[in-house]
Design a protein around this motif. Structure first.
Motif, mmCIF file in Angstrom:
data_model
loop_
_atom_site.group_PDB
_atom_site.id
_atom_site.type_symbol
_atom_site.label_atom_id
_atom_site.label_comp_id
_atom_site.label_asym_id
_atom_site.label_seq_id
_atom_site.Cartn_x
_atom_site.Cartn_y
_atom_site.Cartn_z
ATOM 1 N N VAL A 299 -13.114 6.199 8.410
ATOM 2 C CA VAL A 299 -14.221 6.936 7.812
ATOM 3 C C VAL A 299 -13.892 7.289 6.363
ATOM 4 O O VAL A 299 -12.955 8.031 6.110
ATOM 5 N N ASN A 300 -14.640 6.752 5.405
ATOM 6 C CA ASN A 300 -14.527 7.101 3.988
ATOM 7 C C ASN A 300 -13.099 7.086 3.458
ATOM 8 O O ASN A 300 -12.650 8.037 2.836
ATOM 9 N N LEU A 301 -12.385 6.003 3.679
ATOM 10 C CA LEU A 301 -11.015 5.898 3.177
ATOM 11 C C LEU A 301 -10.981 5.562 1.696
ATOM 12 O O LEU A 301 -11.854 4.858 1.196
ATOM 13 N N GLU A 302 -9.938 6.031 1.014
ATOM 14 C CA GLU A 302 -9.729 5.662 -0.383
ATOM 15 C C GLU A 302 -9.453 4.167 -0.516
ATOM 16 O O GLU A 302 -9.886 3.524 -1.450
ATOM 17 N N ASP A 303 -8.685 3.590 0.411
ATOM 18 C CA ASP A 303 -8.355 2.165 0.405
ATOM 19 C C ASP A 303 -8.665 1.613 1.791
ATOM 20 O O ASP A 303 -7.972 1.905 2.748
ATOM 21 N N ASP A 304 -9.708 0.790 1.887
ATOM 22 C CA ASP A 304 -10.157 0.321 3.202
ATOM 23 C C ASP A 304 -9.345 -0.837 3.766
ATOM 24 O O ASP A 304 -9.509 -1.199 4.919
ATOM 25 N N LYS A 305 -8.434 -1.424 3.006
ATOM 26 C CA LYS A 305 -7.659 -2.573 3.486
ATOM 27 C C LYS A 305 -6.765 -2.218 4.676
ATOM 28 O O LYS A 305 -6.435 -3.077 5.476
ATOM 29 N N VAL A 306 -6.376 -0.958 4.778
ATOM 30 C CA VAL A 306 -5.511 -0.532 5.872
ATOM 31 C C VAL A 306 -6.190 -0.715 7.231
ATOM 32 O O VAL A 306 -5.534 -0.839 8.243
ATOM 33 N N PHE A 307 -7.528 -0.772 7.247
ATOM 34 C CA PHE A 307 -8.259 -0.900 8.499
ATOM 35 C C PHE A 307 -8.895 -2.270 8.704
ATOM 36 O O PHE A 307 -9.881 -2.397 9.412
ATOM 37 N N LYS B 269 1.445 3.326 7.995
ATOM 38 C CA LYS B 269 0.594 2.213 8.413
ATOM 39 C C LYS B 269 0.247 2.332 9.901
ATOM 40 O O LYS B 269 1.101 2.693 10.716
ATOM 41 N N PRO B 270 -0.994 2.019 10.281
ATOM 42 C CA PRO B 270 -1.356 2.014 11.710
ATOM 43 C C PRO B 270 -0.509 1.016 12.492
ATOM 44 O O PRO B 270 -0.066 -0.006 11.956
ATOM 45 N N LYS B 271 -0.308 1.296 13.764
ATOM 46 C CA LYS B 271 0.448 0.408 14.635
ATOM 47 C C LYS B 271 -0.368 -0.829 15.007
ATOM 48 O O LYS B 271 0.184 -1.894 15.245
ATOM 49 N N ARG B 272 -1.690 -0.652 15.068
ATOM 50 C CA ARG B 272 -2.571 -1.735 15.506
ATOM 51 C C ARG B 272 -3.967 -1.437 14.984
ATOM 52 O O ARG B 272 -4.390 -0.290 14.966
ATOM 53 N N VAL B 273 -4.692 -2.480 14.572
ATOM 54 C CA VAL B 273 -6.085 -2.330 14.161
ATOM 55 C C VAL B 273 -6.885 -3.444 14.828
ATOM 56 O O VAL B 273 -6.528 -4.617 14.723
ATOM 57 N N PHE B 274 -7.950 -3.064 15.539
ATOM 58 C CA PHE B 274 -8.744 -4.076 16.232
ATOM 59 C C PHE B 274 -10.230 -3.768 16.151
ATOM 60 O O PHE B 274 -10.631 -2.636 15.900
ATOM 61 N N ALA B 275 -11.015 -4.806 16.371
ATOM 62 C CA ALA B 275 -12.468 -4.678 16.477
ATOM 63 C C ALA B 275 -12.805 -4.786 17.957
ATOM 64 O O ALA B 275 -12.487 -5.783 18.597
ATOM 65 N N MET C 134 0.840 -1.172 0.000
ATOM 66 C CA MET C 134 0.000 0.000 0.000
ATOM 67 C C MET C 134 0.885 1.235 0.000
ATOM 68 O O MET C 134 1.896 1.279 0.687
ATOM 69 N N ASN C 135 0.481 2.204 -0.760
ATOM 70 C CA ASN C 135 1.231 3.446 -0.853
ATOM 71 C C ASN C 135 0.633 4.498 0.066
ATOM 72 O O ASN C 135 -0.573 4.694 0.092
ATOM 73 N N TYR C 136 1.502 5.153 0.822
ATOM 74 C CA TYR C 136 1.095 6.238 1.705
ATOM 75 C C TYR C 136 1.620 7.538 1.136
ATOM 76 O O TYR C 136 2.642 7.540 0.462
ATOM 77 N N PRO C 137 0.955 8.653 1.376
ATOM 78 C CA PRO C 137 -0.192 8.800 2.270
ATOM 79 C C PRO C 137 -1.482 8.312 1.614
ATOM 80 O O PRO C 137 -1.578 8.188 0.407
ATOM 81 N N ILE C 138 -2.461 8.022 2.494
ATOM 82 C CA ILE C 138 -3.822 7.753 2.042
ATOM 83 C C ILE C 138 -4.725 8.787 2.688
ATOM 84 O O ILE C 138 -4.383 9.371 3.711
ATOM 85 N N TYR C 139 -5.878 9.003 2.084
ATOM 86 C CA TYR C 139 -6.757 10.088 2.513
ATOM 87 C C TYR C 139 -8.116 9.553 2.932
ATOM 88 O O TYR C 139 -8.607 8.573 2.379
ATOM 89 N N GLY C 140 -8.720 10.210 3.918
ATOM 90 C CA GLY C 140 -10.058 9.875 4.372
ATOM 91 C C GLY C 140 -10.800 11.138 4.741
ATOM 92 O O GLY C 140 -10.195 12.211 4.867
ATOM 93 N N ALA C 141 -12.111 11.023 4.907
ATOM 94 C CA ALA C 141 -12.926 12.186 5.250
ATOM 95 C C ALA C 141 -14.183 11.724 5.973
ATOM 96 O O ALA C 141 -14.578 10.566 5.880
ATOM 97 N N CYS C 142 -14.814 12.644 6.658
ATOM 98 C CA CYS C 142 -16.092 12.375 7.299
ATOM 99 C C CYS C 142 -17.184 12.289 6.235
ATOM 100 O O CYS C 142 -16.937 12.510 5.048
ATOM 101 N N GLN C 143 -18.389 12.026 6.663
ATOM 102 C CA GLN C 143 -19.508 11.846 5.738
ATOM 103 C C GLN C 143 -19.797 13.094 4.905
ATOM 104 O O GLN C 143 -20.063 13.014 3.718
#
Length: 127
Positions: free
Chosen positions: A101-109, A21-27, A1-10
């Motif tokens: 929230v509204n990421l261009e590439d959701d795989k990062v999360f 890349k995030p350090k940790r992703v959890f549910a 995955m290439n950074y930076p990636i962009y996101g926005a609110c609704q």
């Protein structure tokens, strides 16, 4: 995955640029995250504050977590989307809990772990 990636609110009033890349992703299945997500769990990515840049005006809300720590949330005042959480009593960590929230590439999360599973809804199947 290439950074930076962009996101926005609704509504697009608040946006962010994730530089690494995030350090940790959890549910999280705690009851507070169920309320936040209006679903069985909330996905959270923990990132260093130096790895993210925000644009736009945010409002703030806080509560005391079950741990006793302060849990502050930043959200868009326009559409109400939660953007991130932080603990102001422990700034040595300098990490944000970013809501995907509204990421261009959701795989990062994609979550790599599930927490507070003792609170999960009975019909929710864990991978």
């Amino acid at each position: 995955m290439n950074y930076p990636i962009y996101g926005a609110c609704q509504c697009g009033q608040v946006s962010y640029e994730l530089l690494n890349k995030p350090k940790r992703v959890f549910a999280c299945h705690c009851t507070e995250c169920q309320k936040l997500a209006t679903g069985p769990y909330s996905v959270t990515a923990v990132v260093n504050t130096s790895d993210i840049v925000f644009k736009g005006e945010m409002r703030e809300w806080s509560r005391v977590a079950d741990s006793g720590n302060s849990n502050n949330a930043k959200f868009c005042g326009g559409c109400g989307n939660r953007i991130y959480h932080y603990n102001p009593d422990d700034m040595s960590l300098i990490k944000l809990k970013l809501k995907p929230v509204n990421l261009e590439d959701d795989k990062v999360f994609a979550p790599t772990e599930h927490v507070w599973t003792d609170k999960k809804l009975s019909w929710c199947e864990l991978p």
